[in-house]
Design a protein around this motif. Structure first.
Motif, PDB file in Angstrom:
ATOM      1  N   THR A  67       0.679  -1.423   0.079  1.00 51.34           N
ATOM      2  CA  THR A  67      -0.519   0.241   0.262  1.00 51.34           C
ATOM      3  C   THR A  67       0.805   1.466   0.021  1.00 51.34           C
ATOM      4  OG1 THR A  67      -1.822  -1.015   1.232  1.00 51.34           O
ATOM      5  CG2 THR A  67      -1.800   1.085   1.914  1.00 51.34           C
ATOM      6  N   ARG A  68       0.479   2.214  -0.879  1.00 54.13           N
ATOM      7  CA  ARG A  68       1.551   3.329  -0.474  1.00 54.13           C
ATOM      8  C   ARG A  68       0.770   4.630   0.032  1.00 54.13           C
ATOM      9  NH1 ARG A  68       0.059   5.347  -6.371  1.00 54.13           N
ATOM     10  NH2 ARG A  68      -1.531   3.702  -6.087  1.00 54.13           N
ATOM     11  N   ILE A  69       1.861   5.224   0.958  1.00 49.16           N
ATOM     12  CA  ILE A  69       1.085   6.200   1.546  1.00 49.16           C
ATOM     13  C   ILE A  69       0.867   7.825   0.782  1.00 49.16           C
ATOM     14  CG2 ILE A  69       1.200   7.440   3.848  1.00 49.16           C
ATOM     15  CD1 ILE A  69       0.461   3.877   3.517  1.00 49.16           C
ATOM     16  N   GLY A  70       0.264   8.515   0.791  1.00 47.32           N
ATOM     17  CA  GLY A  70       0.289   9.605   0.275  1.00 47.32           C
ATOM     18  C   GLY A  70      -0.462  10.884   1.433  1.00 47.32           C
ATOM     19  N   VAL A  71      -0.161  12.077   0.741  1.00 48.35           N
ATOM     20  CA  VAL A  71      -0.364  13.373   1.841  1.00 48.35           C
ATOM     21  C   VAL A  71      -1.349  13.977   0.922  1.00 48.35           C
ATOM     22  CG1 VAL A  71       0.455  14.732   3.315  1.00 48.35           C
ATOM     23  CG2 VAL A  71       0.963  12.993   3.551  1.00 48.35           C
ATOM     24  N   HIS A  72      -2.715  14.216   0.952  1.00 51.59           N
ATOM     25  CA  HIS A  72      -3.647  16.040   0.561  1.00 51.59           C
ATOM     26  C   HIS A  72      -3.953  16.609   1.712  1.00 51.59           C
ATOM     27  CE1 HIS A  72      -3.181  13.294  -3.012  1.00 51.59           C
ATOM     28  NE2 HIS A  72      -2.921  12.314  -2.395  1.00 51.59           N
ATOM     29  N   GLY A  73      -3.708  18.028   1.892  1.00 49.97           N
ATOM     30  CA  GLY A  73      -4.255  18.883   2.781  1.00 49.97           C
ATOM     31  C   GLY A  73      -5.067  20.065   1.453  1.00 49.97           C
ATOM     32  N   LEU A  74      -6.310  19.469   2.868  1.00 48.71           N
ATOM     33  CA  LEU A  74      -7.722  19.853   2.068  1.00 48.71           C
ATOM     34  C   LEU A  74      -7.591  21.714   1.883  1.00 48.71           C
ATOM     35  CD1 LEU A  74     -10.317  20.082   0.529  1.00 48.71           C
ATOM     36  CD2 LEU A  74     -11.517  18.785   3.193  1.00 48.71           C
ATOM     37  N   GLY A  75      -7.731  21.977   1.432  1.00 53.08           N
ATOM     38  CA  GLY A  75      -7.743  23.665   1.701  1.00 53.08           C
ATOM     39  C   GLY A  75      -9.236  24.041   1.377  1.00 53.08           C
ATOM     40  N   ALA A  76      -8.954  25.475   1.754  1.00 54.26           N
ATOM     41  CA  ALA A  76     -10.555  26.182   2.166  1.00 54.26           C
ATOM     42  C   ALA A  76     -11.347  26.288  -0.300  1.00 54.26           C
ATOM     43  CB  ALA A  76     -10.579  27.345   2.128  1.00 54.26           C
ATOM     44  N   ASP A  77     -12.356  26.350  -0.576  1.00 53.60           N
ATOM     45  CA  ASP A  77     -12.523  27.012  -1.730  1.00 53.60           C
ATOM     46  C   ASP A  77     -12.752  28.560  -1.751  1.00 53.60           C
ATOM     47  OD1 ASP A  77     -14.260  26.844  -3.970  1.00 53.60           O
ATOM     48  OD2 ASP A  77     -15.445  25.020  -3.361  1.00 53.60           O
ATOM     49  N   ALA A  78     -12.189  29.061  -2.183  1.00 51.71           N
ATOM     50  CA  ALA A  78     -11.659  30.320  -1.887  1.00 51.71           C
ATOM     51  C   ALA A  78     -12.732  30.967  -2.206  1.00 51.71           C
ATOM     52  CB  ALA A  78     -10.450  30.841  -2.738  1.00 51.71           C
ATOM     53  N   ASP A  79     -12.947  30.704  -4.284  1.00 50.20           N
ATOM     54  CA  ASP A  79     -14.013  30.986  -5.463  1.00 50.20           C
ATOM     55  C   ASP A  79     -15.284  31.221  -4.425  1.00 50.20           C
ATOM     56  OD1 ASP A  79     -12.168  31.905  -6.767  1.00 50.20           O
ATOM     57  OD2 ASP A  79     -12.055  29.712  -8.230  1.00 50.20           O
ATOM     58  N   PHE A  80     -15.825  30.396  -3.757  1.00 47.03           N
ATOM     59  CA  PHE A  80     -17.028  30.126  -3.426  1.00 47.03           C
ATOM     60  C   PHE A  80     -17.654  30.670  -1.972  1.00 47.03           C
ATOM     61  CE2 PHE A  80     -19.380  27.807   0.546  1.00 47.03           C
ATOM     62  CZ  PHE A  80     -20.911  27.670  -0.414  1.00 47.03           C
ATOM     63  N   LEU A  81     -16.226  30.137  -1.330  1.00 52.11           N
ATOM     64  CA  LEU A  81     -16.359  31.762  -0.113  1.00 52.11           C
ATOM     65  C   LEU A  81     -16.361  32.962  -0.166  1.00 52.11           C
ATOM     66  CD1 LEU A  81     -13.705  29.478   1.818  1.00 52.11           C
ATOM     67  CD2 LEU A  81     -15.981  30.003   2.325  1.00 52.11           C
ATOM     68  N   ARG A  82     -15.737  33.308  -1.342  1.00 50.89           N
ATOM     69  CA  ARG A  82     -15.549  34.707  -0.918  1.00 50.89           C
ATOM     70  C   ARG A  82     -17.262  35.593  -2.034  1.00 50.89           C
ATOM     71  NH1 ARG A  82      -9.541  34.637  -2.734  1.00 50.89           N
ATOM     72  NH2 ARG A  82      -8.692  34.810  -0.883  1.00 50.89           N
ATOM     73  N   VAL A  86     -11.472  31.646   7.548  1.00 49.26           N
ATOM     74  CA  VAL A  86     -12.118  33.187   7.840  1.00 49.26           C
ATOM     75  C   VAL A  86     -10.806  33.902   7.136  1.00 49.26           C
ATOM     76  CG1 VAL A  86     -10.970  34.405  10.093  1.00 49.26           C
ATOM     77  CG2 VAL A  86     -12.112  31.921  10.053  1.00 49.26           C
ATOM     78  N   PRO A  87      -9.216  33.689   7.195  1.00 53.40           N
ATOM     79  CA  PRO A  87      -8.354  34.789   6.248  1.00 53.40           C
ATOM     80  C   PRO A  87      -8.602  34.937   5.182  1.00 53.40           C
ATOM     81  CG  PRO A  87      -7.177  32.922   8.274  1.00 53.40           C
ATOM     82  CD  PRO A  87      -8.784  32.247   7.444  1.00 53.40           C
ATOM     83  N   VAL A  88      -9.390  33.658   4.260  1.00 55.74           N
ATOM     84  CA  VAL A  88      -9.864  34.113   2.921  1.00 55.74           C
ATOM     85  C   VAL A  88     -10.514  35.008   3.248  1.00 55.74           C
ATOM     86  CG1 VAL A  88     -10.896  32.881   1.308  1.00 55.74           C
ATOM     87  CG2 VAL A  88      -8.886  31.654   2.445  1.00 55.74           C
ATOM     88  N   VAL A  89     -11.836  35.372   3.966  1.00 54.82           N
ATOM     89  CA  VAL A  89     -13.473  36.047   3.843  1.00 54.82           C
ATOM     90  C   VAL A  89     -13.325  36.909   4.951  1.00 54.82           C
ATOM     91  CG1 VAL A  89     -15.322  35.697   4.762  1.00 54.82           C
ATOM     92  CG2 VAL A  89     -14.443  33.557   3.806  1.00 54.82           C
ATOM     93  N   SER A  90     -12.199  37.229   5.591  1.00 53.09           N
ATOM     94  CA  SER A  90     -12.022  38.258   6.514  1.00 53.09           C
ATOM     95  C   SER A  90     -11.789  39.889   5.442  1.00 53.09           C
ATOM     96  CB  SER A  90     -11.135  37.902   7.462  1.00 53.09           C
ATOM     97  OG  SER A  90     -10.894  39.626   8.369  1.00 53.09           O
ATOM     98  N   LEU A  92      -1.980  33.773   4.853  1.00 52.06           N
ATOM     99  CA  LEU A  92      -2.902  32.181   5.282  1.00 52.06           C
ATOM    100  C   LEU A  92      -3.839  32.070   4.501  1.00 52.06           C
ATOM    101  CD1 LEU A  92      -3.071  33.830   9.778  1.00 52.06           C
ATOM    102  CD2 LEU A  92      -2.290  31.621   8.935  1.00 52.06           C
ATOM    103  N   ALA A  93      -3.808  33.116   3.893  1.00 53.14           N
ATOM    104  CA  ALA A  93      -5.267  33.188   2.852  1.00 53.14           C
ATOM    105  C   ALA A  93      -4.756  32.376   1.799  1.00 53.14           C
ATOM    106  CB  ALA A  93      -6.022  33.861   2.379  1.00 53.14           C
ATOM    107  N   ALA A  94      -3.310  32.574   0.929  1.00 55.93           N
ATOM    108  CA  ALA A  94      -2.978  31.753  -0.092  1.00 55.93           C
ATOM    109  C   ALA A  94      -2.951  30.113  -0.176  1.00 55.93           C
ATOM    110  CB  ALA A  94      -0.877  32.899  -0.066  1.00 55.93           C
ATOM    111  N   ALA A  95      -1.712  30.424   1.397  1.00 47.77           N
ATOM    112  CA  ALA A  95      -1.844  28.466   2.227  1.00 47.77           C
ATOM    113  C   ALA A  95      -2.886  27.797   1.969  1.00 47.77           C
ATOM    114  CB  ALA A  95      -0.711  28.825   3.206  1.00 47.77           C
ATOM    115  N   ALA A  96      -4.080  28.745   3.097  1.00 48.08           N
ATOM    116  CA  ALA A  96      -5.309  28.527   2.545  1.00 48.08           C
ATOM    117  C   ALA A  96      -6.023  27.763   1.478  1.00 48.08           C
ATOM    118  CB  ALA A  96      -6.665  28.831   3.626  1.00 48.08           C
TER     119      ALA A  96
END
Length: 458
Positions: free
Chosen positions: A224-239, A377-381, A436-440
């Motif tokens: 079994t291969r192991i992977g990492v995927h850090g789910l981010g915020a949906d900026a377009d929808f949130l804004r 929060v940083p995306v929307v603030s 923060l918003a860019a990383a998120a």
């Protein structure tokens, strides 16, 4: 038997993208769900989502043959689902992975646990059999979360041709804590996930603890291969959503409740035990006690939406959130100032309004797979916010450099971080919030899902 309309991309999760409720006239009303998984799956048109019927409306829809294209809902016996979902997934696996047990008195793995575990096995087997029936040859199947940990192993036996992935949305317990589980159950869980071609996690930390458990208990992760995927915020929808009229209306109401010229500390959580809401309130109380200059100058907007209220421990926790809030307001409040604005009725538009108003976002979980609020929060603030963030949130790996990082158990240190956040110079706060918003938003939900699909097919 494989369906004649076999799917090439399948997703399995406890909760699906749609739910049904009976109207007064007996007809069924459907409601679309939200969240990162629903958003992510919109990236693929031709897919099948296999999920459980969660209530009477859902079960009636299955019996009547009512469904949406691309969704297969399983009418698993209500008692089996209750045992599997509340008895095992939420009362055992959730507690293990979030390290929440009060170990002098719990857990107790007795005959009742074994009875419920048999239901968890049956529940997972029902999903595996449905996926085996619906999947086309060499199809990609992405199984979601701790509710369905056994599915990959069972499905592998039924359909060895399939490409199977499993994604864990929670933390993964380190081996010493994972071994609270009975030895055979722990092995069964690990082997179940290792039935997948690829097992993925939200952060490297959780992937490494899973590997550690497999190495210590099974001797390794096999093929079994192991992977990492850090789910981010949906900026377009949130804004877009945060600028709609209902959000503006709620902002005006919140501004009136806060009062002119006051700063805001915002938190938005479900009342899950892992979210650490009570210690957050204690930290805010400590801020008011130790820094009296903030009295009447700051308001803590705390949205704590009830979760899992069918479990007594969650009802008790929700009641404690209310009790501590009432005590703070009674001890410090004045005629024109309510120190804590607590809302427990779920309102997404009001949450977005609070995001926009936030000077400080408080995200202090005991342990969290990711925590999308820290990213949203940083995306929307509107004017940029300072983020006080627990080092035990998965989001810490991506956001820690520009957040004020705290030990979630240290109330005094959290109070000091709140003071630092409130006194942060506006230019620095705006610059941090922008980073923060860019990383998120680096891996929005659709790309998050497509990356997994591509890696599974590689």
């Amino acid at each position: 038997m494989v369906s004649e309309h076999a799917a090439q991309v399948l997703v399995a999760s406890n909760r699906g993208p749609v739910s049904y409720a009976r109207r007064e006239d007996g007809t069924l009303e459907s409601k679309r769900g939200g969240g990162g998984l629903v958003s992510g799956l919109s990236a693929v048109d031709d897919k099948l989502w296999v999920c459980a019927a969660l209530g009477d409306g859902d079960r009636e829809a299955v019996r009547q043959g009512v469904s949406e294209p691309g969704v297969r809902m399983l009418d698993i016996d209500a008692g089996v689902h209750e045992d599997a979902y509340n008895g095992i997934a939420n009362s055992v696996l959730w507690f293990v992975h979030h390290m929440l047990y009060q170990t002098p008195v719990e857990p107790v793995f007795d005959a009742e646990f074994r009875r419920q575990w048999a239901s968890y096995e049956s529940y997972n087997r029902a999903f595996a059999q449905a996926l085996a029936e619906e999947a086309g040859e060499d199809a990609a199947v992405l199984v979601q979360d701790y509710h369905l940990s056994l599915v990959p192993g069972i499905l592998r036996e039924l359909r060895p041709d399939l490409r199977i992935g499993h994604f864990t949305h929670t933390p993964w317990a380190p081996v010493d804590y994972f071994r609270l589980l009975p030895d055979d159950i722990g092995e069964q869980l690990l082997k179940g996930i290792l039935g997948a071609d690829r097992a993925a996690f939200l952060t490297r930390r959780w992937a490494d603890t899973f590997i550690g458990c497999c190495t210590e208990i099974l001797g390794g992760t096999g093929r079994t291969r192991i992977g990492v995927h850090g789910l981010g915020a949906d900026a377009d929808f949130l804004r877009r959503r945060s600028r709609e009229a209902d959000v503006d209306e709620r902002m005006e109401t919140l501004r009136e409740q806060v009062g002119a010229g006051r700063r805001t500390i915002v938190r938005v959580d479900r009342t899950e035990l892992s979210k650490n809401i009570v210690r957050g309130l204690h930290a805010y109380r400590a801020l008011l006690e130790e820094r009296p200059e903030w009295r009447e100058r700051v308001v803590h907007i705390a949205f704590a939406y009830p979760s899992r209220q069918d479990l007594a421990v969650y009802r008790d926790y929700t009641a404690e959130v209310q009790r501590v809030t009432d005590t703070i307001n009674a001890d410090f409040g004045t005629e024109g100032w309510t120190p804590v604005l607590l809302h427990v009725d779920d309102d997404f538009a009001r949450s977005l309004a609070a995001y926009r108003l936030a000077d400080v976002a408080l995200v202090n979980p005991i342990r969290d797979g990711m925590n999308l609020v820290a990213k949203e929060v940083p995306v929307v603030s509107d004017d940029g916010c300072a983020l006080v963030l627990s080092r035990e949130a998965g989001a810490y790996e991506e956001l820690g450099e520009d957040a004020l990082v705290v030990n979630p158990y240290d109330v005094s240190a959290t109070a000091r971080a709140l003071h630092e956040a409130l006194t942060m110079e506006s230019g620095e706060r705006a610059a941090r919030s922008k980073r923060l918003a860019a990383a998120a938003t680096a891996l929005p939900p659709q790309q998050w899902f497509l990356d997994q699909l591509e890696a599974l097919r590689a």
